[in-house]
Design a protein around this motif. Structure first.
Motif, mmCIF file in Angstrom:
data_model
loop_
_atom_site.group_PDB
_atom_site.id
_atom_site.type_symbol
_atom_site.label_atom_id
_atom_site.label_comp_id
_atom_site.label_asym_id
_atom_site.label_seq_id
_atom_site.Cartn_x
_atom_site.Cartn_y
_atom_site.Cartn_z
ATOM 1 N N GLN A 283 8.545 -3.313 9.575
ATOM 2 C CA GLN A 283 7.804 -4.224 8.705
ATOM 3 C C GLN A 283 7.392 -3.602 7.375
ATOM 4 O O GLN A 283 6.873 -4.287 6.502
ATOM 5 C CB GLN A 283 6.554 -4.741 9.428
ATOM 6 N N LEU A 285 4.944 -1.634 6.817
ATOM 7 C CA LEU A 285 3.491 -1.700 6.717
ATOM 8 C C LEU A 285 2.885 -0.435 7.312
ATOM 9 O O LEU A 285 3.613 0.505 7.654
ATOM 10 C CB LEU A 285 2.982 -2.953 7.423
ATOM 11 N N GLN A 286 1.565 -0.418 7.437
ATOM 12 C CA GLN A 286 0.877 0.788 7.883
ATOM 13 C C GLN A 286 -0.007 0.493 9.088
ATOM 14 O O GLN A 286 -0.815 -0.439 9.062
ATOM 15 C CB GLN A 286 0.020 1.355 6.750
ATOM 16 N N ASP A 290 -5.404 -1.756 7.762
ATOM 17 C CA ASP A 290 -5.820 -3.154 7.657
ATOM 18 C C ASP A 290 -4.662 -4.143 7.651
ATOM 19 O O ASP A 290 -4.889 -5.354 7.733
ATOM 20 C CB ASP A 290 -6.664 -3.364 6.398
ATOM 21 N N ASP A 291 -3.427 -3.654 7.528
ATOM 22 C CA ASP A 291 -2.279 -4.566 7.575
ATOM 23 C C ASP A 291 -2.251 -5.371 8.864
ATOM 24 O O ASP A 291 -1.670 -6.463 8.915
ATOM 25 C CB ASP A 291 -0.963 -3.782 7.443
ATOM 26 N N PHE A 292 -2.861 -4.839 9.924
ATOM 27 C CA PHE A 292 -2.796 -5.501 11.228
ATOM 28 C C PHE A 292 -4.185 -5.859 11.763
ATOM 29 O O PHE A 292 -4.392 -5.973 12.965
ATOM 30 C CB PHE A 292 -2.035 -4.618 12.218
ATOM 31 N N LYS A 293 -5.081 -6.060 10.851
ATOM 32 C CA LYS A 293 -6.435 -6.450 11.230
ATOM 33 C C LYS A 293 -6.423 -7.841 11.870
ATOM 34 O O LYS A 293 -5.770 -8.755 11.382
ATOM 35 C CB LYS A 293 -7.319 -6.457 9.985
ATOM 36 N N HIS A 300 -6.649 -1.779 14.871
ATOM 37 C CA HIS A 300 -6.120 -1.311 13.591
ATOM 38 C C HIS A 300 -6.879 -0.107 13.055
ATOM 39 O O HIS A 300 -6.419 0.534 12.102
ATOM 40 C CB HIS A 300 -6.149 -2.443 12.558
ATOM 41 N N ASN A 566 6.868 -11.024 -1.248
ATOM 42 C CA ASN A 566 5.671 -10.739 -0.462
ATOM 43 C C ASN A 566 4.390 -11.041 -1.229
ATOM 44 O O ASN A 566 3.373 -11.421 -0.643
ATOM 45 C CB ASN A 566 5.670 -9.283 0.000
ATOM 46 N N GLY A 570 2.054 -13.906 0.376
ATOM 47 C CA GLY A 570 0.784 -13.391 0.883
ATOM 48 C C GLY A 570 -0.431 -13.943 0.180
ATOM 49 O O GLY A 570 -1.554 -13.500 0.442
ATOM 50 N N GLU A 580 -0.469 -16.263 4.042
ATOM 51 C CA GLU A 580 0.202 -15.568 5.146
ATOM 52 C C GLU A 580 0.442 -16.472 6.349
ATOM 53 O O GLU A 580 1.369 -16.233 7.131
ATOM 54 C CB GLU A 580 -0.603 -14.341 5.551
#
Length: 660
Positions: A283, A285-286, A290-293, A300, A566, A570, A580
């Motif tokens: 993805q 992302l990290q 917070d990308d997956f908060k 996360h 993106n 987003g 999103e």
């Protein structure tokens, strides 16, 4: 000595303890290493992912160095982390083979003969990886090419859910392109300095969607299984063969849900009994971060998926992923007593600008230097042709070739992605904006590529930013509001009055989206419906007229897929209804890469604008707008409008008149 209980410290890399090293120097020793009991051992698991051939810290599109990418920079982090502990393993999570011009140069120009070493593999070999897996982009150049590249690696690969031929029944080990899993025998240093053997299981996964994305390379030659189902089949087998801990190299993102053959299945994979650690990616992302908060089951902050340590280390070498394990041996078996997860970046942002925090490792640069120099020549050499000039001088007042080519490429790309999927039957549109269109960039800040040969570096002139492709699913009513927001680019014009200024001062060109796949007109005699912040300015305003799809008025309730980037998908630009929640596809590919691949496949592109949008007529009305001095060459070539020079503007700009 009695065994001490497992450590349970709230650790971070800032809380390392200082220890002495040889020759009087100092290194940072992790508490797991420093305080491990005689029956405990500290193991560091290092991840790289989505390198995409970015060995050098270099942006080949802009033809200049950059601080945000490069395995050579990540290598410096790797060396430092290894020095901080007694035991470590380096693992790659896939997507190493394609994604920048060096990858294209080797595939399309240099080629791979038996025995050749690919530059990204040469670079990786200097770092002594323990294992790797395959990502979806490994298949972009075909199976034969992939096989030749992997043959040069000094480390093994594992990928469990990819098999040869059409999938029939349960796969056998000899059905795979690479081993489904590995059992690596290692000797690990304990807290008292002694050594103990340990068997570390590595299992790899690739998104099942490769059968759609690369169908031309894989149809009839390969097939894929569901990631979670495959893990449930093989993990018990790995345990039977003695794996003490099992690490999943999951080139698959993190998302809620567990539908069959999910693209982003790492969260569900973490719930499989027997899987101990998740290395994830795909993805760009990290994680942690917070990308997956807000995703249930994904912490996360701690970096756990269903309680198990996990990392996703960005992309292009931007980060190194790190999982620290405190292992404990009870005399008969190993277990994980404690774990932490974190990311280490190669740069930081200072006043919104990236600044590198580490230098490159010369051994990594040297391994790929020859191909890097050849790639520089490649990006400066034509790789295709454009049948018409690509310019953005009139991008804000008429349908424009520089925007048109981006929309064509995005549509071409997304058609292949959606093929055979649940959204394949929906109409596909594409949205793009002009990035180089004067404004604060000045009178020379325009795209201007002449007809004829086009080089890869010219793509940076078409698409400035390293955005990635996204797709959103919206209704016809949302399409109209998207365009209403975009139409805020224009001032309200009084009918019949001459020499009125057309362009709003405070509306950035990158928020002026043109949507291809529909036709429409813009009535600038009406007030704008939205402010630049996306707030309602006039709820009765209606600038977008005659909005049609397939020659008929658009149905407000009809569903559409729109290819975009993106930033917009987003919520960037505050476009109403676009956020999103509407995203149905997150592509790992940069928009610039998509344009390059589009040019390469077609050979000769035709960017001529199709005039799918225009201004609604306002008899007797002329407006003034500013553009660059280079526009004079193209003024009589713009379809559907009459444009003529009107003298000098401020700060080197030229004025032009447009008849509405």
């Amino acid at each position: 000595m009695a065994n001490r209980p497992a450590l349970a410290l709230p650790l971070s890399r800032r809380k390392f303890l200082l220890g002495t090293a040889a020759a009087g120097s100092f290194v940072l020793i992790h508490p797991y290493s420093l305080h491990a009991a005689p029956n405990q051992a500290h193991l560091r698991l290092l991840e790289t992912t989505d390198i995409h051939v970015n060995v050098f810290p270099y942006d080949y599109y802009a033809d200049k160095e950059t601080d945000t990418v490069g395995l050579a920079r990540t290598a410096t982090l790797i060396d430092a982390v290894r020095a901080e502990s007694k035991n470590s393993m380096l693992l790659d999570n896939g997507d190493f083979l394609q994604g920048n011009p060096m990858g294209d140069y080797v595939a399309y120009e240099r080629g791979m003969k038996d025995g050749d070493i690919h530059p990204v593999i040469a670079a990786m070999n200097t770092l002594q990886y323990d294992a790797g897996t395959l990502g979806n982009h490994e298949f972009n150049y075909g199976l034969d090419f992939m096989t030749k590249v992997m043959a040069g690696a000094n480390f093994p690969y594992a990928c469990a859910n990819l098999v040869k031929g059409d999938l029939k029944g349960s796969p056998r080990e000899d059905d795979h392109f690479v081993k489904p899993y590995l059992i690596l025998d290692r000797e690990i240093e304990m807290g008292d300095g002694g050594k103990k053997p340990i068997k570390i299981g590595i299992i790899g996964f690739v998104p099942p969607q490769i059968m759609i994305w690369d169908s031309q390379n894989l149809q009839g030659k390969a097939d894929t299984r569901d990631i979670v189902a495959t893990a449930k089949a093989y993990v018990p087998q790995m345990k039977e063969e003695g794996a003490d801990i099992i690490i999943a190299l999951s080139h698959s993102g993190i998302a809620a849900g567990n539908e069959e053959k999910a693209e982003n299945a790492s969260l569900a994979l973490a719930a499989v009994d027997g899987v101990d650690v998740i290395m994830t990616g795909h993805q760009h992302l990290q994680f942690p971060g917070d990308d997956f908060k807000g995703i249930k089951g994904a912490d996360h902050k701690k970096g756990t998926l269903h309680g198990k340590p996990a990392v996703m280390a960005g992309f292009w070498g931007s980060h190194m992923g790190l999982v620290d394990l405190l292992l404990e041996h009870d005399g008969g078996a190993w277990k994980i007593a404690d774990a932490t997860a974190e990311l280490r970046p190669i740069y930081k942002r200072v006043e919104k600008k990236p600044v590198r925090t580490v230098e490159s490792e010369n051994k990594v640069l040297d391994a790929a230097r020859g191909d890097h120099e050849a790639t520089l020549k490649y990006v400066r050499t034509p790789v295709g042709e454009t049948a018409a000039p690509l310019y953005s001088y009139f991008a804000l007042v008429a349908d424009d070739p520089s925007v048109q080519i981006v929309n064509k490429a995005q549509t071409w790309y997304m058609e292949k992605i959606l093929k055979g999927g649940e959204y394949a039957s929906l109409p596909l549109l594409s949205a793009a904006a002009p990035f180089k269109a004067g404004g604060r960039g000045g009178a020379d800040y325009y795209t201007d590529v002449k007809a004829g040969p086009i080089a890869i570096k010219n793509v940076a002139d078409l698409y400035l930013y390293p955005n990635t492709v996204r797709a959103v699913k919206i209704k016809g009513s949302d399409v109209k509001e998207w365009l209403e927001m975009s139409a805020g680019m224009f001032r309200q014009i009084e009918k019949g009055k001459e020499d009125q200024r057309l362009l709003a001062d405070d509306f950035p060109s990158y928020n002026y989206d043109v949507i291809d796949g529909v036709t429409y007109r813009i009535d600038v005699t009406q007030p704008a419906k939205y402010t630049t912040k996306g707030e309602i300015a006039d709820d009765k305003a209606e600038r977008i007229l005659d909005l049609q799809y397939d020659g008929k008025p658009i149905d407000p309730d009809q569903e559409f897929v729109v290819a975009t980037n993106n930033y917009r998908a987003g919520g960037g630009g505050n476009f109403p209804g676009i956020n999103e929640d509407k995203i149905i596809y997150v592509a790992p590919d940069a928009n610039r890469d998509v344009i390059v691949r589009y040019i390469h496949e077609l050979g000769t592109i035709n960017p001529s604008a199709d005039a799918n949008w225009s201004f609604a007529p306002a008899d007797g009305t002329e407006v003034l707008f500013e553009t660059g001095p280079g526009a004079i060459v193209y003024a009589d070539q713009v379809k559907g409008v009459t444009i003529k020079p009107a003298g000098d503007g401020p700060n080197g700009f030229k004025l032009f008149k447009l008849k509405i």
